[in-house]
Design a protein around this motif. Structure first.
Motif, PDB file in Angstrom:
ATOM      1  N   LEU A   1      29.621  -0.451  10.510  1.00 34.26           N
ATOM      2  CA  LEU A   1      30.844  -1.139  10.915  1.00 34.26           C
ATOM      3  C   LEU A   1      31.128  -2.329   9.991  1.00 34.26           C
ATOM      4  CD1 LEU A   1      32.512  -1.529  14.003  1.00 34.26           C
ATOM      5  CD2 LEU A   1      31.497  -3.722  13.402  1.00 34.26           C
TER       6      LEU A   1
ATOM      7  N   PRO B   1      42.807  -9.809  17.558  1.00 38.08           N
ATOM      8  CA  PRO B   1      42.388  -9.015  18.714  1.00 38.08           C
ATOM      9  C   PRO B   1      40.865  -9.002  18.885  1.00 38.08           C
ATOM     10  CG  PRO B   1      43.640  -7.698  17.123  1.00 38.08           C
ATOM     11  CD  PRO B   1      43.438  -9.015  16.519  1.00 38.08           C
ATOM     12  N   ASN B   2      40.415  -8.488  20.003  1.00 38.42           N
ATOM     13  CA  ASN B   2      38.968  -8.388  20.258  1.00 38.42           C
ATOM     14  C   ASN B   2      38.313  -7.547  19.167  1.00 38.42           C
ATOM     15  OD1 ASN B   2      40.042  -8.338  23.443  1.00 38.42           O
ATOM     16  ND2 ASN B   2      38.368  -9.685  22.936  1.00 38.42           N
ATOM     17  N   GLY B   3      37.149  -8.006  18.720  1.00 42.21           N
ATOM     18  CA  GLY B   3      36.424  -7.239  17.715  1.00 42.21           C
ATOM     19  C   GLY B   3      36.970  -7.391  16.319  1.00 42.21           C
ATOM     20  N   ALA B   4      37.880  -8.366  16.119  1.00 46.99           N
ATOM     21  CA  ALA B   4      38.500  -8.522  14.809  1.00 46.99           C
ATOM     22  C   ALA B   4      37.532  -9.100  13.786  1.00 46.99           C
ATOM     23  CB  ALA B   4      39.725  -9.422  14.931  1.00 46.99           C
ATOM     24  N   GLY B   5      36.507  -9.783  14.271  1.00 50.46           N
ATOM     25  CA  GLY B   5      35.532 -10.373  13.348  1.00 50.46           C
ATOM     26  C   GLY B   5      35.571 -11.891  13.330  1.00 50.46           C
ATOM     27  N   LYS B   6      36.212 -12.485  14.324  1.00 52.24           N
ATOM     28  CA  LYS B   6      36.349 -13.940  14.328  1.00 52.24           C
ATOM     29  C   LYS B   6      34.993 -14.621  14.517  1.00 52.24           C
ATOM     30  CE  LYS B   6      39.112 -13.712  17.916  1.00 52.24           C
ATOM     31  NZ  LYS B   6      39.075 -12.282  18.191  1.00 52.24           N
ATOM     32  N   THR B   7      34.262 -14.173  15.554  1.00 52.86           N
ATOM     33  CA  THR B   7      32.964 -14.794  15.801  1.00 52.86           C
ATOM     34  C   THR B   7      32.017 -14.534  14.642  1.00 52.86           C
ATOM     35  OG1 THR B   7      33.262 -14.572  18.169  1.00 52.86           O
ATOM     36  CG2 THR B   7      31.021 -14.854  17.392  1.00 52.86           C
ATOM     37  N   THR B   8      32.096 -13.321  14.085  1.00 58.70           N
ATOM     38  CA  THR B   8      31.258 -13.017  12.932  1.00 58.70           C
ATOM     39  C   THR B   8      31.558 -13.990  11.793  1.00 58.70           C
ATOM     40  OG1 THR B   8      31.338 -10.706  13.590  1.00 58.70           O
ATOM     41  CG2 THR B   8      30.537 -11.177  11.385  1.00 58.70           C
TER      42      THR B   8
ATOM     43  N   GLU C   1      36.456 -20.014  21.098  1.00 61.27           N
ATOM     44  CA  GLU C   1      37.096 -19.821  22.403  1.00 61.27           C
ATOM     45  C   GLU C   1      36.748 -20.921  23.409  1.00 61.27           C
ATOM     46  OE1 GLU C   1      37.221 -15.892  23.905  1.00 61.27           O
ATOM     47  OE2 GLU C   1      37.216 -14.969  21.924  1.00 61.27           O
TER      48      GLU C   1
ATOM     49  N   ALA D   1      32.496  -5.558   9.711  1.00 56.78           N
ATOM     50  CA  ALA D   1      32.996  -6.613  10.595  1.00 56.78           C
ATOM     51  C   ALA D   1      33.876  -7.592   9.831  1.00 56.78           C
ATOM     52  CB  ALA D   1      31.830  -7.335  11.258  1.00 56.78           C
TER      53      ALA D   1
ATOM     54  N   PHE E   1      27.850  -4.391   9.628  1.00 53.40           N
ATOM     55  CA  PHE E   1      26.792  -4.099  10.616  1.00 53.40           C
ATOM     56  C   PHE E   1      26.658  -2.590  10.677  1.00 53.40           C
ATOM     57  CE2 PHE E   1      28.401  -8.135  12.534  1.00 53.40           C
ATOM     58  CZ  PHE E   1      27.250  -8.860  12.353  1.00 53.40           C
TER      59      PHE E   1
ATOM     60  N   GLN F   1      30.835 -18.830  21.711  1.00 51.97           N
ATOM     61  CA  GLN F   1      31.835 -18.190  22.563  1.00 51.97           C
ATOM     62  C   GLN F   1      31.440 -18.264  24.035  1.00 51.97           C
ATOM     63  OE1 GLN F   1      33.082 -14.501  21.002  1.00 51.97           O
ATOM     64  NE2 GLN F   1      34.136 -13.823  22.840  1.00 51.97           N
TER      65      GLN F   1
ATOM     66  N   HIS G   1      41.986 -17.024  22.330  1.00 49.02           N
ATOM     67  CA  HIS G   1      42.874 -15.951  22.768  1.00 49.02           C
ATOM     68  C   HIS G   1      44.047 -16.485  23.568  1.00 49.02           C
ATOM     69  CE1 HIS G   1      40.836 -12.425  21.362  1.00 49.02           C
ATOM     70  NE2 HIS G   1      39.677 -12.808  21.874  1.00 49.02           N
TER      71      HIS G   1
HETATM   72  N1  LIG Z   1      24.950  -8.622  15.508  1.00 47.93           N
HETATM   73  C1  LIG Z   1      25.795  -7.575  15.473  1.00 47.93           C
HETATM   74  N2  LIG Z   1      25.327  -6.331  15.280  1.00 47.93           N
HETATM   75  C2  LIG Z   1      26.161  -5.280  15.232  1.00 47.93           C
HETATM   76  N3  LIG Z   1      27.463  -5.362  15.369  1.00 47.93           N
HETATM   77  C3  LIG Z   1      28.023  -6.582  15.577  1.00 47.93           C
HETATM   78  C4  LIG Z   1      27.210  -7.740  15.637  1.00 47.93           C
HETATM   79  N4  LIG Z   1      27.997  -8.820  15.848  1.00 47.93           N
HETATM   80  C5  LIG Z   1      29.262  -8.329  15.920  1.00 47.93           C
HETATM   81  N5  LIG Z   1      29.283  -7.000  15.749  1.00 47.93           N
HETATM   82  C6  LIG Z   1      30.467  -6.159  15.732  1.00 47.93           C
HETATM   83  O1  LIG Z   1      31.347  -6.693  14.768  1.00 47.93           O
HETATM   84  C7  LIG Z   1      32.676  -6.610  15.232  1.00 47.93           C
HETATM   85  C8  LIG Z   1      33.317  -7.963  15.184  1.00 47.93           C
HETATM   86  O2  LIG Z   1      32.734  -8.733  16.226  1.00 47.93           O
HETATM   87  P1  LIG Z   1      33.148 -10.238  16.537  1.00 47.93           P
HETATM   88  O3  LIG Z   1      32.255 -10.723  17.612  1.00 47.93           O
HETATM   89  O4  LIG Z   1      33.171 -11.015  15.269  1.00 47.93           O
HETATM   90  O5  LIG Z   1      34.628 -10.085  17.100  1.00 47.93           O
HETATM   91  P2  LIG Z   1      35.581 -11.217  17.670  1.00 47.93           P
HETATM   92  O6  LIG Z   1      36.745 -11.225  16.791  1.00 47.93           O
HETATM   93  O7  LIG Z   1      34.845 -12.472  17.849  1.00 47.93           O
HETATM   94  O8  LIG Z   1      35.957 -10.575  19.068  1.00 47.93           O
HETATM   95  P3  LIG Z   1      36.190 -11.284  20.478  1.00 47.93           P
HETATM   96  O9  LIG Z   1      37.560 -11.785  20.464  1.00 47.93           O
HETATM   97  O10 LIG Z   1      36.012 -10.188  21.467  1.00 47.93           O
HETATM   98  O11 LIG Z   1      35.177 -12.358  20.599  1.00 47.93           O
HETATM   99  C9  LIG Z   1      32.635  -6.027  16.626  1.00 47.93           C
HETATM  100  O12 LIG Z   1      32.962  -4.668  16.529  1.00 47.93           O
HETATM  101  C10 LIG Z   1      31.206  -6.198  17.051  1.00 47.93           C
HETATM  102  O13 LIG Z   1      30.800  -5.159  17.875  1.00 47.93           O
END
Ligand SMILES: Nc1ncnc2c1ncn2[C@@H]1O[C@H](COP(=O)(O)OP(=O)(O)OP(=O)(O)O)[C@@H](O)[C@H]1O
Ligand SMILES: [Mg+2]
Lengths: 249, 290, 324
Positions: A16, A37-44, A167, A18, A13, A85, A199
């Motif tokens: 970044l 951890p938060n922001g690790a990229g799981k949801t992505t 989650e 992800a 992104f 989520q 989490h």
């Molecule tokens: N559509 C997007 N545009 C830009 N950046 C994004 C987008 N989606 C996610 N990110 C970034 O990608 C990184 C990974 O996000 P992601 O949501 O996958 O984390 P996560 O592991 O699910 O975290 P959490 O536990 O907080 O849900 C984060 O830094 C987030 O800000």
């Protein structure tokens, strides 16, 4: 048998990274946990598996079939279903109407031929998720826990082969978590493959057979719950320092 | 050469119209389809004050009429906002329908009162000037200093005064600003009135060179739309740049092809930009989904 | 057997809408007041416009602000086909509607990703482009004058009336059926959350385009009927004015109900006609009343909470709710 396979998934992104080459596999009738951890990229990772986010590199195989350029609804029709989520109900509808929407998809039409079976499935799934007495309520009147259950019920309505839960425990009480855990276990015993991002490690570890730990868009550890919590890399990622242990009962 | 000067005056006019439109959108998420109506009312009110109320004939009376006209429009727009819009300002559908209905309504009233054939207002400065052998009406040239005064003062207001900073904060990040104690409702009504008076000013300045007719609200509205979209819905600087782009594009089309085609430029731009480059302009996703 | 099926078609219908449609037919059969027959016919045509607008905007909540594109577009197409090719009205209306249906597919496809103000703006701009084009091509379209001298639907205004009301009834039943079927439910799901609708395995793009096409096709039928019953078509039918009036009538009636736009359009059109007694002020008073109504009931008469709460009223006006 490997049912769902993520191969070297990459997603950027603007600036970044992800996902930086995340790979993992899920065997059929397995419950896999994904933590990090938060922001690790799981949801992505979920978004890439389900076609909502286009991969920049790598691929996803479901039963050996490449999901590459498939649209989200096509992926669902192949048997990969998910929740989000944050709960995302169809506000303004009755619970029963909301559960009816997935029955309009091609997969359900192929699976069950007469209308009564589809109706029965709504009651069955609602029963499994303790929503049976809420069917005639409007979605807007449900509480957070019920909305979670509704999201999972909705995801189950499409007869999925693999269910991805993002989650599912967040914002819920112990009682509700136990209920969802029990349901997931039951479904799994009937042959459903499940992937859970969570989490709440304590509750998750009791449920899953295997855990994948993600940090900075990469897999940093993988194994049984026991193996993973003893892995120093994982403790470091979670607590920021080595040497301590994550407790699980 | 003509293209350069005419494009500049046109761009100046458009920028004064469009900046207010964009400002209201970014502060309140209001797509104000009555924006052109305030432009039209500016022109009509000048006519009403000058020819009917004061019945004066000197430039001083004209200036006074202009000031009164802008004041009346500002007041009227604040009334419109607080009576008609405020309650349902969150509903995009309501706001769009209501403002457009209002636009039709006011234009019908003007048609009823003054007829469809048009009323006229004298110029502030009569005559025309020749710049590098191009003949331009003085009134048209006046548009340039108008924009040069209004736009920097707006910028000053938004960046340097307390009230303006509040408005700017709401525009940048609504929830954050409200948390910081900015009264979003008041910011919105001030913005709405300000935007209407800018439209009215533009209308006043144009009144002498184009006839004052009931359907004159439509044209500035379409331009404001196109400019807002071209400039990235919500960015004021973007709107100013887009105004001049559109101004030049239109003048150019007018010279190369025909007057009629130049009217299409804005419309075609709206469609092309939105359909083929939505990612370039949909910067504010959350707001557009409201 | 046939009879049962027909009954089923009406069973869930709103008694209010059915009685108004029936009353219209009776009036058309009995009355000899040709002036009012014409008025009622135009009211029904407006109802076709608002109902076909409603199936898209009422159910997806994406504001189509350029419905004149379908109405006027089909009107001009059928008018030109009638005038220059000498085709009979039933053919020209079909052709016009098919073309606007296809245009609906095209615009639906192009605006798939657009929401809220952006969607509204594109629809408005596309309609405005067609409006301007009608002036640019004035040697064919007659510019300001429009085209007139079009063939009659039938030689007898009474038959015209009955045909128009018949088509209005069909459009009404069709749209109610569509809205009550899975298609309507899917549209509501898309409105609530398009991504989640996709998570339900539904091709949301297809459904949006399908509805756009239906809306364009039926609106086109209305436009063609307008051209042939009025025997002329002018740029007003392409203008922003007609788009806004359609939006206002439908919203005042109650978006997303089909019944509301039907009854709203008919009654407000009759009101508009009644205002002829003050001809000079008519448009001002009419649009003033419309603004007042939107202000008082922003969600429309048929969506008022009082109506929804009372079982009897809601049954009488909206018909039986089909759920479960
Ligand atoms: N559509 C997007 N545009 C830009 N950046 C994004 C987008 N989606 C996610 N990110 C970034 O990608 C990184 C990974 O996000 P992601 O949501 O996958 O984390 P996560 O592991 O699910 O975290 P959490 O536990 O907080 O849900 C984060 O830094 C987030 O800000
Ligand atoms: Mg996440």
């Amino acid at each position: 048998m490997i049912q769902l396979q993520a191969i070297e998934m990459k997603k950027r992104f603007d600036g970044l990274l992800a996902l930086s080459g995340l790979s993992f596999e899920v065997h059929s009738a397995e419950i896999l946990g994904i933590i990090g951890p938060n922001g690790a990229g799981k949801t992505t990772a979920f978004n890439c598996l389900t076609g909502f986010t286009r991969l920049d590199g790598g691929s996803v195989l479901l039963d050996g079939q490449n999901l590459g350029r498939k649209k989200p609804y096509q992926i669902v029709n192949l048997g990969l279903s998910r929740t989000w989520q944050l709960v995302r109900p169809f506000f303004g509808m009755k619970v029963i109407e909301a559960l009816q929407i997935p029955t309009f998809c091609r997969r359900v039409k192929n699976n069950s031929f007469d209308q009564t079976e589809v109706q029965e499935r709504i009651y069955k799934v609602a029963g499994q998720l303790s929503l049976a007495d809420k069917l005639q309520d409007t979605v807007d009147n449900l509480n957070q826990g019920q909305l979670r259950l509704l999201d999972i019920a909705r995801a189950l309505m499409v007869y999925p082969k693999v269910l991805l839960l993002d989650e599912p425990f967040s914002g819920l009480s112990h009682f509700e978590i136990n209920k969802i855990s029990a349901t997931v276990k039951n479904l799994n015993q009937d042959g459903l493959t499940v992937v859970i991002i969570e989490h709440r490690l304590r509750e998750l570890m009791k449920l899953v057979q295997k855990v994948v730990v993600v940090n900075f868009g990469q897999k940093i550890a993988e194994g049984t719950p026991q193996e993973v919590v003893q892995n120093p890399e994982v403790t470091k990622a979670y607590l920021g320092k080595e040497g301590e242990k994550i407790e699980i009962p | 050469m003509e293209i350069i000067i005419l494009g500049a005056t046109r761009g100046a006019l458009y920028s004064v119209i469009a900046v207010g439109f964009v400002l209201v959108f970014s502060v309140g998420g209001i797509l104000n389809l009555a924006h052109g109506t305030y432009y039209m009312l500016g022109a009509y009110m000048t006519y009403i004050f000058y020819s009917l109320v004061f019945q004066g004939s000197s430039t001083a009376w004209l200036l006074l009429s202009i000031i009164c006209a802008i004041g009346v429009v500002a007041l009227f727009s604040c009334l419109v906002y607080s009576i008609l819009l405020r309650k349902h300002v969150e509903s995009l559908t309501y706001v769009m329908v209501m403002t457009l209905a209002l636009a039709l309504f006011v234009s019908e009233i003007m048609a009823l009162l003054f007829g469809v054939s048009g009323s006229s207002v004298p110029s502030l400065i009569e005559g025309s000037a020749s710049i590098l052998s191009v003949k331009v009406l003085n009134q048209q040239l006046l548009l340039l200093p108008m924009a040069l005064v209004i736009l920097p003062s707006l910028w000053f207001f938004l960046k340097k005064t307390r009230m303006g900073q509040g408005i700017d904060a709401v525009a940048q990040q609504r929830d954050g600003a409200i948390l910081m104690g900015v009264n979003a409702d008041r910011a919105l009504i001030v913005t709405y009135g300000l935007s209407a008076s800018m439209a009215a000013t533009a209308g006043v300045m144009v009144a002498p060179i184009s006839s004052v007719v009931p359907e004159m609200w439509l044209f500035p509205l379409i331009k404001a739309f196109a400019i807002a979209i071209l400039g990235g819905m919500g960015s004021i600087l973007g709107a100013v740049i887009a105004s001049f782009l559109l101004g030049y594009a239109e003048v150019f089309t007018c010279f190369m092809f025909s007057e009629h085609l130049s009217e299409m430029v804005a419309l075609v731009l709206i469609v092309l930009v939105l359909v083929f480059r939505p990612s370039g302009i949909l910067g504010k996703k959350d707001r557009m989904n409201r | 057997m046939m009879k049962r099926q027909v009954l089923v078609l009406f069973r869930n219908e709103s008694p209010a809408a059915l009685s108004i449609l029936a009353a219209g037919f009776l009036f058309g059969l009995m009355s000899d007041n040709y002036f009012y027959i014409e008025v009622m016919m135009l009211a029904a045509i407006y109802a076709i416009f608002t109902m076909s607008w409603d199936i898209l905007t009422g159910y997806t909540h994406e504001l189509n602000f350029g419905f004149a594109l379908f109405v006027g577009g089909a009107g001009y197409i059928s008018g030109l086909a009638n005038l220059h090719l000498g085709l009979p009205p039933y053919l020209t209306i079909t052709i016009g509607a098919l073309v606007t249906g296809l245009v609906g597919i095209l615009i639906g496809y192009l605006t798939l990703r657009l929401k809220g103000p952006y969607f509204a703006m594109v629809t408005m701009a596309v309609a405005a482009i067609l409006y301007k084009t009608s002036y640019l091509l004035h040697q064919y379209t007659g510019g300001e004058e429009g085209i007139s001298g079009l063939g009659n639907l039938t030689p007898d205004p009474r038959y015209d009336f009955l045909i128009v009301w018949g088509i209005t009834t069909i459009v009404y039943l069709l749209l109610r059926g569509y809205a009550g079927s899975r298609h309507g439910h899917i549209l509501k799901a898309i409105r609530a959350d398009e991504n989640v609708a996709q998570c339900c395995g539904i091709n949301t793009a297809y459904h949006k385009i399908e509805t756009f096409a239906l809306s364009g096709f039926l609106g086109g039928i209305g436009g063609g009927l307008f051209a042939h019953t009025q025997m002329q078509i002018g740029p007003t039918m392409l203008s922003g004015y007609i788009s806004v009036i359609i939006v206002l009538l439908a919203i005042i009636g109650g978006m997303g109900t089909i019944v509301g736009p039907l009854i709203g359009a008919i009654s407000l059109h009759l009101l508009n006609d009644y205002l002829r007694v003050v001809e000079g002020y008519r448009i001002v008073i009419y649009s003033g009343i419309l603004i007042l109504l939107v202000y008082l009931a922003p969600h429309g008469i048929f969506n008022l909470q009082i109506l929804k709460k009372s079982k009897t009223l809601s049954f009488l006006l909206l018909g039986r709710r089909r759920t479960g």
